[in-house]
Design a protein around this motif. Structure first.
Motif, short mmCIF file in Angstrom:
data_model
loop_
_atom_site.label_atom_id
_atom_site.label_comp_id
_atom_site.label_asym_id
_atom_site.label_seq_id
_atom_site.Cartn_x
_atom_site.Cartn_y
_atom_site.Cartn_z
N LYS A 137 0.86 -1.18 0.00
CA LYS A 137 0.00 0.00 0.00
C LYS A 137 0.90 1.23 0.00
O LYS A 137 1.63 1.47 0.96
N ASN A 192 1.45 5.36 -0.41
CA ASN A 192 0.99 6.75 -0.48
C ASN A 192 2.18 7.64 -0.79
O ASN A 192 3.29 7.41 -0.29
N GLU A 252 -4.72 16.57 -3.09
CA GLU A 252 -4.64 15.20 -3.57
C GLU A 252 -4.74 15.24 -5.09
O GLU A 252 -5.81 15.49 -5.65
N ASP A 276 -5.17 9.41 -6.71
CA ASP A 276 -5.53 8.58 -5.57
C ASP A 276 -4.29 8.23 -4.75
O ASP A 276 -3.37 7.57 -5.25
N GLY A 277 -4.25 8.71 -3.52
CA GLY A 277 -3.11 8.43 -2.65
C GLY A 277 -1.87 9.24 -2.93
O GLY A 277 -0.79 8.94 -2.40
#
Length: 243
Positions: free
Chosen positions: A29, A31, A56, A59-60
């Motif tokens: 995962k 970010n 942002e 996404d992420g």
């Protein structure tokens, strides 16, 4: 693993995006919290006297109007609201070896992770060919091993440098941090002001096991860098001196 990626080249830098894509393929995962523009040479600076903002962009993926160290601290405390398992800073588009790390936003972002008790590595590549594939693969393949080698007190990071493309490298070596000096000068540009320029001075009288020497010889290096500011040798010599 939950991975926070940061850098000092900016949120759109190819090294950052290529590494993120490679890590995601392994199921991590990921970010990204990175400066909204290049912040090279910012060291460990934090923003105190102006407001931090973020957007942002994907996404992420978060762009911050601050320094690389801001991105780690603000990213953990505010944007993500949790500590990641590891912080990776890079892939920077030039090497950060020897005393470069004093100024390096890349390495100091990794050191900022220490303040949050998060293990971290910094990765740099002198990428004349612009292809980050091999370095991204190296990080992904060795990530668990490298994180396992770091002490649990989270006061040490690994500073990784690739001075050459894969085809020209002799290999990868663990190395000490050496001394690197520059032939600097300030050049005046009419209508703008002074800009610092210069190039590294070839290593002399430097530890042959240092990153500076080994990178000059064609090795990639992995150097443990500790956040401690103590000079125990000098302290032992002076602690009984009466002032």
């Amino acid at each position: 693993m939950k991975i926070l990626l940061v850098n000092d080249d900016g949120v759109h830098a190819h090294g950052l995006r290529d590494l993120a894509a490679r890590l995601k393929r392994d199921g991590h995962k990921v970010n990204i919290v990175a400066p909204d523009s290049e912040r090279s040479g910012s060291g460990r600076s934090l923003t105190f006297h102006s407001a931090l903002r973020f957007e942002e962009t994907d996404d992420g993926v978060y762009a911050v109007n601050g320094t690389p160290s801001d991105c780690v601290k603000f990213g953990i405390d505010v944007i993500l609201g949790e500590r990641p398992d590891v912080v990776i800073s890079g892939i920077n588009n030039t090497c950060n070896i020897g005393t470069d790390i004093v100024y390096s936003g890349t390495v100091n972002a990794a050191l900022e992770a220490c303040m949050h008790r998060v293990k971290a590595i910094a990765v740099s590549y002198d990428c004349a060919d612009g292809d980050y594939t091999y370095v991204s693969d190296f990080v992904a393949r060795n990530l668990s091993l490298l994180i396992g080698l770091l002490p649990d007190d989270c006061n040490t990071v690994f500073n990784i440098n690739f001075p050459l493309p894969q085809s020209e490298l002799k290999g990868v070596r663990f190395a000490r941090t050496g001394d690197r000096y520059y032939d600097d000068e300030y050049q005046y540009v009419e209508g703008s002001g002074y800009f610092i320029t210069g190039s590294p001075v070839p290593a002399k009288d430097c530890d042959p096991q240092s990153d500076v020497v080994l990178c000059e010889q064609g090795w990639a290096t992995v150097s443990p860098v500790r956040i401690s500011l103590n000079d125990d040798r000098v302290y032992s010599a002076v602690k009984e001196v009466k002032l």
